[in-house]
Scaffold this motif. Structure first.
Motif, PDB file in Angstrom:
ATOM      1  N   ALA A 126     -31.366 -55.534 -15.927  1.00 49.33           N
ATOM      2  CA  ALA A 126     -32.767 -55.245 -16.243  1.00 49.33           C
ATOM      3  C   ALA A 126     -33.656 -55.639 -15.076  1.00 49.33           C
ATOM      4  O   ALA A 126     -33.350 -56.571 -14.326  1.00 49.33           O
ATOM      5  CB  ALA A 126     -33.198 -55.995 -17.506  1.00 49.33           C
ATOM      6  N   VAL A 127     -34.781 -54.920 -14.940  1.00 48.20           N
ATOM      7  CA  VAL A 127     -35.764 -55.240 -13.908  1.00 48.20           C
ATOM      8  C   VAL A 127     -37.121 -54.730 -14.375  1.00 48.20           C
ATOM      9  O   VAL A 127     -37.208 -53.731 -15.101  1.00 48.20           O
ATOM     10  CB  VAL A 127     -35.374 -54.615 -12.545  1.00 48.20           C
ATOM     11  N   ALA A 128     -38.187 -55.432 -13.995  1.00 54.05           N
ATOM     12  CA  ALA A 128     -39.549 -55.012 -14.333  1.00 54.05           C
ATOM     13  C   ALA A 128     -40.491 -55.517 -13.256  1.00 54.05           C
ATOM     14  O   ALA A 128     -40.225 -56.535 -12.604  1.00 54.05           O
ATOM     15  CB  ALA A 128     -39.963 -55.556 -15.702  1.00 54.05           C
ATOM     16  N   ALA A 129     -41.614 -54.815 -13.062  1.00 56.80           N
ATOM     17  CA  ALA A 129     -42.613 -55.212 -12.076  1.00 56.80           C
ATOM     18  C   ALA A 129     -43.988 -54.801 -12.576  1.00 56.80           C
ATOM     19  O   ALA A 129     -44.113 -53.884 -13.396  1.00 56.80           O
ATOM     20  CB  ALA A 129     -42.319 -54.572 -10.723  1.00 56.80           C
ATOM     21  N   ASP A 130     -45.027 -55.485 -12.065  1.00 57.06           N
ATOM     22  CA  ASP A 130     -46.382 -55.171 -12.520  1.00 57.06           C
ATOM     23  C   ASP A 130     -47.193 -54.387 -11.497  1.00 57.06           C
ATOM     24  O   ASP A 130     -48.350 -54.046 -11.748  1.00 57.06           O
ATOM     25  CB  ASP A 130     -47.128 -56.447 -12.907  1.00 57.06           C
ATOM     26  N   VAL A 147     -36.452 -45.337 -17.586  1.00 56.96           N
ATOM     27  CA  VAL A 147     -37.503 -44.634 -16.849  1.00 56.96           C
ATOM     28  C   VAL A 147     -38.637 -45.614 -16.592  1.00 56.96           C
ATOM     29  O   VAL A 147     -39.025 -46.377 -17.481  1.00 56.96           O
ATOM     30  CB  VAL A 147     -38.050 -43.429 -17.649  1.00 56.96           C
ATOM     31  N   ASP A 148     -39.177 -45.605 -15.370  1.00 51.18           N
ATOM     32  CA  ASP A 148     -40.382 -46.382 -15.078  1.00 51.18           C
ATOM     33  C   ASP A 148     -41.091 -45.749 -13.893  1.00 51.18           C
ATOM     34  O   ASP A 148     -40.471 -45.507 -12.851  1.00 51.18           O
ATOM     35  CB  ASP A 148     -40.058 -47.841 -14.767  1.00 51.18           C
ATOM     36  N   GLY A 149     -42.388 -45.479 -14.060  1.00 51.28           N
ATOM     37  CA  GLY A 149     -43.101 -44.769 -13.016  1.00 51.28           C
ATOM     38  C   GLY A 149     -42.438 -43.423 -12.786  1.00 51.28           C
ATOM     39  O   GLY A 149     -42.148 -42.690 -13.731  1.00 51.28           O
ATOM     40  N   ALA A 150     -42.172 -43.107 -11.529  1.00 56.13           N
ATOM     41  CA  ALA A 150     -41.527 -41.835 -11.200  1.00 56.13           C
ATOM     42  C   ALA A 150     -40.016 -41.968 -11.080  1.00 56.13           C
ATOM     43  O   ALA A 150     -39.344 -41.014 -10.693  1.00 56.13           O
ATOM     44  CB  ALA A 150     -42.102 -41.286  -9.895  1.00 56.13           C
ATOM     45  N   LEU A 151     -39.468 -43.138 -11.403  1.00 61.19           N
ATOM     46  CA  LEU A 151     -38.040 -43.382 -11.227  1.00 61.19           C
ATOM     47  C   LEU A 151     -37.271 -43.244 -12.540  1.00 61.19           C
ATOM     48  O   LEU A 151     -37.743 -43.668 -13.600  1.00 61.19           O
ATOM     49  CB  LEU A 151     -37.803 -44.775 -10.650  1.00 61.19           C
ATOM     50  N   PRO A 188     -40.519 -50.194  -5.298  1.00 63.36           N
ATOM     51  CA  PRO A 188     -39.437 -49.674  -6.146  1.00 63.36           C
ATOM     52  C   PRO A 188     -38.257 -50.646  -6.180  1.00 63.36           C
ATOM     53  O   PRO A 188     -37.807 -51.135  -5.139  1.00 63.36           O
ATOM     54  CB  PRO A 188     -39.050 -48.358  -5.460  1.00 63.36           C
ATOM     55  N   LEU A 189     -37.764 -50.921  -7.384  1.00 63.63           N
ATOM     56  CA  LEU A 189     -36.633 -51.821  -7.588  1.00 63.63           C
ATOM     57  C   LEU A 189     -35.620 -51.138  -8.484  1.00 63.63           C
ATOM     58  O   LEU A 189     -35.981 -50.324  -9.339  1.00 63.63           O
ATOM     59  CB  LEU A 189     -37.092 -53.128  -8.234  1.00 63.63           C
ATOM     60  N   ALA A 190     -34.343 -51.489  -8.305  1.00 58.92           N
ATOM     61  CA  ALA A 190     -33.294 -50.895  -9.129  1.00 58.92           C
ATOM     62  C   ALA A 190     -32.253 -51.945  -9.491  1.00 58.92           C
ATOM     63  O   ALA A 190     -31.818 -52.727  -8.638  1.00 58.92           O
ATOM     64  CB  ALA A 190     -32.625 -49.732  -8.399  1.00 58.92           C
ATOM     65  N   ALA A 191     -31.879 -51.958 -10.764  1.00 60.91           N
ATOM     66  CA  ALA A 191     -30.803 -52.816 -11.256  1.00 60.91           C
ATOM     67  C   ALA A 191     -29.585 -51.941 -11.490  1.00 60.91           C
ATOM     68  O   ALA A 191     -29.661 -50.949 -12.220  1.00 60.91           O
ATOM     69  CB  ALA A 191     -31.229 -53.505 -12.553  1.00 60.91           C
ATOM     70  N   THR A 192     -28.460 -52.296 -10.865  1.00 61.30           N
ATOM     71  CA  THR A 192     -27.250 -51.494 -10.985  1.00 61.30           C
ATOM     72  C   THR A 192     -26.056 -52.381 -11.328  1.00 61.30           C
ATOM     73  O   THR A 192     -26.160 -53.610 -11.332  1.00 61.30           O
ATOM     74  CB  THR A 192     -26.937 -50.739  -9.675  1.00 61.30           C
ATOM     75  N   GLY A 193     -24.925 -51.741 -11.565  1.00 59.37           N
ATOM     76  CA  GLY A 193     -23.715 -52.491 -11.851  1.00 59.37           C
ATOM     77  C   GLY A 193     -23.221 -53.301 -10.674  1.00 59.37           C
ATOM     78  O   GLY A 193     -22.385 -54.195 -10.834  1.00 59.37           O
ATOM     79  N   ALA A 194     -23.751 -53.020  -9.471  1.00 58.47           N
ATOM     80  CA  ALA A 194     -23.323 -53.743  -8.270  1.00 58.47           C
ATOM     81  C   ALA A 194     -24.335 -54.774  -7.799  1.00 58.47           C
ATOM     82  O   ALA A 194     -24.000 -55.649  -6.995  1.00 58.47           O
ATOM     83  CB  ALA A 194     -23.053 -52.754  -7.136  1.00 58.47           C
ATOM     84  N   ALA A 249     -26.939 -46.943 -12.055  1.00 58.01           N
ATOM     85  CA  ALA A 249     -28.259 -47.564 -12.216  1.00 58.01           C
ATOM     86  C   ALA A 249     -28.517 -47.833 -13.695  1.00 58.01           C
ATOM     87  O   ALA A 249     -28.362 -46.944 -14.529  1.00 58.01           O
ATOM     88  CB  ALA A 249     -29.338 -46.665 -11.643  1.00 58.01           C
ATOM     89  N   ARG A 250     -28.924 -49.053 -13.998  1.00 56.62           N
ATOM     90  CA  ARG A 250     -29.126 -49.460 -15.386  1.00 56.62           C
ATOM     91  C   ARG A 250     -30.588 -49.647 -15.758  1.00 56.62           C
ATOM     92  O   ARG A 250     -30.945 -49.556 -16.924  1.00 56.62           O
ATOM     93  CB  ARG A 250     -28.344 -50.746 -15.643  1.00 56.62           C
ATOM     94  N   ASP A 251     -31.415 -49.918 -14.751  1.00 57.97           N
ATOM     95  CA  ASP A 251     -32.843 -50.066 -14.999  1.00 57.97           C
ATOM     96  C   ASP A 251     -33.568 -49.873 -13.676  1.00 57.97           C
ATOM     97  O   ASP A 251     -32.975 -50.023 -12.596  1.00 57.97           O
ATOM     98  CB  ASP A 251     -33.150 -51.446 -15.582  1.00 57.97           C
ATOM     99  N   VAL A 252     -34.852 -49.534 -13.755  1.00 59.93           N
ATOM    100  CA  VAL A 252     -35.664 -49.331 -12.561  1.00 59.93           C
ATOM    101  C   VAL A 252     -37.067 -49.861 -12.812  1.00 59.93           C
ATOM    102  O   VAL A 252     -37.522 -49.949 -13.951  1.00 59.93           O
ATOM    103  CB  VAL A 252     -35.753 -47.836 -12.168  1.00 59.93           C
ATOM    104  N   ALA A 253     -37.747 -50.216 -11.721  1.00 57.48           N
ATOM    105  CA  ALA A 253     -39.162 -50.580 -11.765  1.00 57.48           C
ATOM    106  C   ALA A 253     -39.870 -49.703 -10.749  1.00 57.48           C
ATOM    107  O   ALA A 253     -39.559 -49.757  -9.554  1.00 57.48           O
ATOM    108  CB  ALA A 253     -39.355 -52.060 -11.444  1.00 57.48           C
TER     109      ALA A 253
END
Length: 294
Positions: free
Chosen positions: A205-209, A144-148, A180-186, A171-175
């Motif tokens: 994994a993904v992160a943003a400030d 979970v990150d922000g509204a995602l 908005p960013l998304a890390a997925t298996g693809a 989807a494995r991670d979100v920023a």
């Protein structure tokens, strides 16, 4: 090894923090929560501040009262006020897999082990829960990150009407801060006119400030968003070289600092002059969240 937290006085911590201020990184691990003190890219004391298994962590900055650290655990949501002696305590008994700040100072979004997603707000004066709102459910929620919210069936967005499926799969991670960013298996994606591919491959994994800075792990490589002109395609990202040859499993941002934690328990920090690192000595790392202390 850094000195134990108990061996450093509050005055000494202030001297250590200096003009750069002090930021604490809370690392969620299978053994508990490890807190690491940072001042820009200087890594100071670290200690175990909670000894229950932790699956994720988020820091809620508040305009009134102390900021809060919220931790997802197999026994429920655990919360403590940010400070020199955080006292973590469960505020519910629902097994939790992920937690993220809902946006601004509007509480946290919590993903439960059974797939339920909730918006939790706290009393202004402490860590007690003021309200809990059911938003819906997600199959196998992961982050979970922000509204995602990231889950096995894709990315979902939390809003006043509940959860909305906004696409992708696995989807494995979100920023959710800024672009908005998304890390997925693809692969790794950014949200433009629909989800746009940044790079193909397994993204974990993904992160943003929220200010145009972002990091992601794709195919085992750590990528850093290097473009300040608003571009988010593959050409706007560069591979980063860490000082250790270890797999990165958790990413986070604080004021002026980027943090990457490896599967071997090494915390790496970059404040703009290259990466520095400290072996924290924990395994089974699941997440990291940063809190401004002073």
């Amino acid at each position: 090894m850094a000195p134990a937290e108990d061996d450093i006085s509050i005055d000494e911590k202030r001297v250590y923090a200096g003009s750069a201020g002090r930021t604490d990184a809370y690392v969620a691990t299978g053994s508990g929560i490890v807190r690491v003190s940072l001042s820009a890219d200087k890594i100071g004391a670290f200690d175990m501040v909670a000894r229950d298994a932790a699956r994720d962590a988020a820091v809620l900055a508040r305009g009134e009262g102390s900021d809060l650290v919220a931790v997802a655990t197999p026994d429920g949501l655990s919360v403590a006020a940010v400070g020199d002696d955080p006292d973590f305590a469960l505020v519910d008994d629902e097994p939790t897999v992920a937690v993220g700040v809902a946006g601004g100072r509007d509480g946290v979004i919590v993903a439960r082990e059974d797939g339920a997603v909730e918006h939790v707000e706290f009393e202004v004066s402490g860590t007690a829960v003021a309200s809990t709102t059911q938003l819906g459910s997600v199959t196998d929620p992961r982050a979970v990150d922000g509204a995602l919210v990231a889950g096995a069936e894709g990315v979902f967005q939390a809003g006043d009407g509940g959860l909305t499926d906004v696409g992708l799969d696995d989807a494995r991670d979100v920023a959710g801060s800024g672009m908005p960013l998304a890390a997925t298996g693809a692969g790794l994606y950014w949200l433009g006119n629909g989800w746009m591919t940044i790079r193909e491959g397994v993204a974990d994994a993904v992160a943003a400030d929220g200010d145009g800075h972002a990091m992601a792990v794709v195919g085992g490589d750590l990528l850093v968003h290097a473009d300040a002109g608003g571009e988010w395609g593959d050409e706007a990202w560069e591979a980063a070289e860490l000082p250790v040859d270890e797999a990165v499993v958790a990413l986070g941002y604080g004021p002026g600092v980027s943090v990457a934690v490896t599967d071997a328990g090494t915390l790496c920090v970059d404040a703009g002059d290259g990466w520095r690192h400290q072996v924290v000595g924990v395994r089974d790392v699941n997440g990291v969240a940063l809190a401004v202390v002073e």
